[in-house]
Design a protein around this motif. Structure first.
Motif, PDB file in Angstrom:
ATOM      1  N   LYS A   1      16.777  40.204 125.139  1.00 35.57           N
ATOM      2  CA  LYS A   1      15.958  40.122 126.343  1.00 35.57           C
ATOM      3  C   LYS A   1      16.839  40.533 127.521  1.00 35.57           C
ATOM      4  O   LYS A   1      17.837  39.886 127.816  1.00 35.57           O
ATOM      5  CB  LYS A   1      15.414  38.716 126.558  1.00 35.57           C
ATOM      6  N   LEU A   2      16.474  41.633 128.174  1.00 37.28           N
ATOM      7  CA  LEU A   2      17.252  42.178 129.277  1.00 37.28           C
ATOM      8  C   LEU A   2      16.541  41.936 130.597  1.00 37.28           C
ATOM      9  O   LEU A   2      15.316  41.976 130.678  1.00 37.28           O
ATOM     10  CB  LEU A   2      17.465  43.687 129.111  1.00 37.28           C
ATOM     11  N   ALA A   3      17.339  41.711 131.644  1.00 37.87           N
ATOM     12  CA  ALA A   3      16.793  41.659 132.996  1.00 37.87           C
ATOM     13  C   ALA A   3      16.631  43.090 133.498  1.00 37.87           C
ATOM     14  O   ALA A   3      17.563  43.895 133.413  1.00 37.87           O
ATOM     15  CB  ALA A   3      17.724  40.871 133.911  1.00 37.87           C
ATOM     16  N   VAL A   4      15.438  43.421 134.020  1.00 35.29           N
ATOM     17  CA  VAL A   4      15.129  44.807 134.368  1.00 35.29           C
ATOM     18  C   VAL A   4      15.751  45.223 135.702  1.00 35.29           C
ATOM     19  O   VAL A   4      16.397  46.274 135.792  1.00 35.29           O
ATOM     20  CB  VAL A   4      13.600  45.017 134.409  1.00 35.29           C
ATOM     21  N   LEU A   5      15.576  44.432 136.739  1.00 38.49           N
ATOM     22  CA  LEU A   5      16.031  44.843 138.074  1.00 38.49           C
ATOM     23  C   LEU A   5      17.526  45.143 138.146  1.00 38.49           C
ATOM     24  O   LEU A   5      17.924  46.114 138.801  1.00 38.49           O
ATOM     25  CB  LEU A   5      15.646  43.782 139.106  1.00 38.49           C
ATOM     26  N   PRO A   6      18.416  44.369 137.505  1.00 40.87           N
ATOM     27  CA  PRO A   6      19.846  44.703 137.566  1.00 40.87           C
ATOM     28  C   PRO A   6      20.189  46.071 136.983  1.00 40.87           C
ATOM     29  O   PRO A   6      21.212  46.652 137.324  1.00 40.87           O
ATOM     30  CB  PRO A   6      20.503  43.581 136.754  1.00 40.87           C
TER      31      PRO A   6
ATOM     32  N   LYS B   1      19.623  38.376 129.226  1.00 40.67           N
ATOM     33  CA  LYS B   1      19.052  37.041 129.415  1.00 40.67           C
ATOM     34  C   LYS B   1      19.150  36.244 128.120  1.00 40.67           C
ATOM     35  O   LYS B   1      19.352  35.036 128.137  1.00 40.67           O
ATOM     36  CB  LYS B   1      17.591  37.150 129.850  1.00 40.67           C
ATOM     37  N   ARG B   2      18.989  36.965 127.014  1.00 40.89           N
ATOM     38  CA  ARG B   2      19.090  36.313 125.713  1.00 40.89           C
ATOM     39  C   ARG B   2      19.496  37.351 124.684  1.00 40.89           C
ATOM     40  O   ARG B   2      18.981  38.462 124.659  1.00 40.89           O
ATOM     41  CB  ARG B   2      17.761  35.668 125.329  1.00 40.89           C
ATOM     42  N   LEU B   3      20.441  36.971 123.820  1.00 45.78           N
ATOM     43  CA  LEU B   3      20.879  37.834 122.723  1.00 45.78           C
ATOM     44  C   LEU B   3      21.038  36.959 121.478  1.00 45.78           C
ATOM     45  O   LEU B   3      21.862  36.049 121.458  1.00 45.78           O
ATOM     46  CB  LEU B   3      22.197  38.524 123.067  1.00 45.78           C
TER      47      LEU B   3
ATOM     48  N   ASN C   1      23.369  35.501 129.914  1.00 48.92           N
ATOM     49  CA  ASN C   1      23.036  34.094 130.123  1.00 48.92           C
ATOM     50  C   ASN C   1      23.258  33.280 128.852  1.00 48.92           C
ATOM     51  O   ASN C   1      23.944  32.260 128.872  1.00 48.92           O
ATOM     52  CB  ASN C   1      21.581  33.946 130.593  1.00 48.92           C
ATOM     53  N   ASP C   2      22.668  33.757 127.755  1.00 53.29           N
ATOM     54  CA  ASP C   2      22.784  33.025 126.494  1.00 53.29           C
ATOM     55  C   ASP C   2      22.941  33.980 125.321  1.00 53.29           C
ATOM     56  O   ASP C   2      22.221  34.977 125.218  1.00 53.29           O
ATOM     57  CB  ASP C   2      21.534  32.150 126.268  1.00 53.29           C
ATOM     58  N   ILE C   3      23.873  33.643 124.436  1.00 50.49           N
ATOM     59  CA  ILE C   3      24.082  34.378 123.192  1.00 50.49           C
ATOM     60  C   ILE C   3      24.098  33.374 122.040  1.00 50.49           C
ATOM     61  O   ILE C   3      24.722  32.310 122.145  1.00 50.49           O
ATOM     62  CB  ILE C   3      25.398  35.171 123.207  1.00 50.49           C
ATOM     63  N   ARG C   4      23.414  33.715 120.965  1.00 50.78           N
ATOM     64  CA  ARG C   4      23.416  32.840 119.792  1.00 50.78           C
ATOM     65  C   ARG C   4      23.565  33.662 118.523  1.00 50.78           C
ATOM     66  O   ARG C   4      22.903  34.684 118.357  1.00 50.78           O
ATOM     67  CB  ARG C   4      22.126  32.014 119.728  1.00 50.78           C
ATOM     68  N   ILE C   5      24.457  33.224 117.647  1.00 48.95           N
ATOM     69  CA  ILE C   5      24.654  33.855 116.341  1.00 48.95           C
ATOM     70  C   ILE C   5      24.469  32.787 115.269  1.00 48.95           C
ATOM     71  O   ILE C   5      25.028  31.692 115.368  1.00 48.95           O
ATOM     72  CB  ILE C   5      26.057  34.474 116.214  1.00 48.95           C
ATOM     73  N   GLU C   6      23.692  33.098 114.265  1.00 46.36           N
ATOM     74  CA  GLU C   6      23.480  32.178 113.151  1.00 46.36           C
ATOM     75  C   GLU C   6      23.774  32.881 111.831  1.00 46.36           C
ATOM     76  O   GLU C   6      23.386  34.033 111.632  1.00 46.36           O
ATOM     77  CB  GLU C   6      22.040  31.649 113.154  1.00 46.36           C
ATOM     78  N   LYS C   7      24.459  32.183 110.956  1.00 43.41           N
ATOM     79  CA  LYS C   7      24.783  32.688 109.616  1.00 43.41           C
ATOM     80  C   LYS C   7      25.498  34.034 109.682  1.00 43.41           C
ATOM     81  O   LYS C   7      25.168  34.969 108.958  1.00 43.41           O
ATOM     82  CB  LYS C   7      23.510  32.810 108.770  1.00 43.41           C
ATOM     83  N   GLY C   8      26.502  34.131 110.551  1.00 45.68           N
ATOM     84  CA  GLY C   8      27.237  35.379 110.699  1.00 45.68           C
ATOM     85  C   GLY C   8      28.364  35.490 109.690  1.00 45.68           C
ATOM     86  O   GLY C   8      28.985  34.492 109.305  1.00 45.68           O
ATOM     87  N   HIS C   9      28.631  36.711 109.265  1.00 46.89           N
ATOM     88  CA  HIS C   9      29.720  36.969 108.304  1.00 46.89           C
ATOM     89  C   HIS C   9      30.518  38.169 108.793  1.00 46.89           C
ATOM     90  O   HIS C   9      29.974  39.269 108.936  1.00 46.89           O
ATOM     91  CB  HIS C   9      29.148  37.244 106.911  1.00 46.89           C
ATOM     92  N   PHE C  10      31.806  37.944 109.068  1.00 48.82           N
ATOM     93  CA  PHE C  10      32.666  38.998 109.608  1.00 48.82           C
ATOM     94  C   PHE C  10      33.888  39.133 108.697  1.00 48.82           C
ATOM     95  O   PHE C  10      34.554  38.141 108.390  1.00 48.82           O
ATOM     96  CB  PHE C  10      33.105  38.662 111.033  1.00 48.82           C
ATOM     97  N   THR C  11      34.190  40.373 108.302  1.00 50.95           N
ATOM     98  CA  THR C  11      35.274  40.629 107.358  1.00 50.95           C
ATOM     99  C   THR C  11      36.183  41.730 107.885  1.00 50.95           C
ATOM    100  O   THR C  11      35.704  42.733 108.432  1.00 50.95           O
ATOM    101  CB  THR C  11      34.718  41.059 105.985  1.00 50.95           C
TER     102      THR C  11
END
Length: 224
Positions: A14-19, A28-30, A80-90
């Protein structure tokens, strides 16, 4: 070692348009669900995130070079907010033959009105559970080597707790460190095994305090 560098089950942005009219990207949300990212090098040391294109081989004008560096395209990046669930990085090192894995059960990052970032991580590193809770400086300070980027972080892994409190002048390059470090736990060798260091003898439970700095460009521990 596989066709895909990255796979993901769900991505929400979710991106803020005006900026955007001021060349500012504000998330706004990732949200990332089940991201699976693999970074690796071959025996020659070349990484799978190095992309060679025809454009890279051409001679660019100064204006084109500025555009390629992002200087005339983007003035700021914020969230504003970032959330990662069940991430796997190698990460796989082709020269060392070592593999490092990070699994994130849940990771959240949120920026306050003062620009400070609240970070919480729960997961595992090379199959060892860990937890990190941190308050970090703003993204602006993180990317500007002329500004001090604040860090206050507490991590728990392998039966030990490590707290870092201080600033970094150029965190992207890992320079300008001026931090106080405190560590307590049951075994120093147990921690070092996470980094493939296995020749340290066992001394039992420990408590250590010191200052981590690099005044002359070399990392050093003082006031131990």
């Amino acid at each position: 070692s596989r066709p895909e560098l990255a796979k993901i089950r769900r991505l929400e942005i979710k991106l803020a348009v005006l900026p955007l009219f001021r060349r500012i990207i504000l998330f706004k949300r990732l949200i990332l669900i089940d991201p699976d990212i693999l970074i690796e090098t071959n025996r020659a040391g070349k990484s799978n995130i190095e992309f060679e294109t025809l454009r890279n081989k051409e001679v660019l004008t100064p204006k084109e070079q500025a555009l390629s560096n992002g200087k005339s395209i983007l003035s700021a990046l914020a969230f504003n907010d970032i959330r990662i669930e069940k991430g796997h990085f190698t990460y796989k090192g082709g020269q060392s033959g070592r593999t490092y894995t990070v699994n994130l059960e849940k990771a959240t990052a949120s920026a306050g009105a003062d620009g400070l970032i609240a970070l919480n991580l729960d997961g595992g590193y090379n199959r060892k559970p860990f937890r990190v809770k941190a308050t970090l400086g703003s993204l602006t300070a993180f990317t500007d080597p002329d500004k001090a980027w604040a860090v206050h972080a507490t991590s728990q892994i392998a039966g030990s707790t490590v707290t870092i409190d201080g600033v970094a002048r150029d965190p992207i390059k890992g320079k300008g460190l001026a931090t106080a470090v405190t560590g307590t736990g049951r075994s120093i060798p147990e921690i070092l095994k996470l980094f493939n260091i296995t020749y340290i003898p066992e001394f039992g439970p420990f408590e250590v305090r010191g200052k981590l700095t690099d005044p002359d460009g070399r990392l050093g521990l003082s006031d131990l």
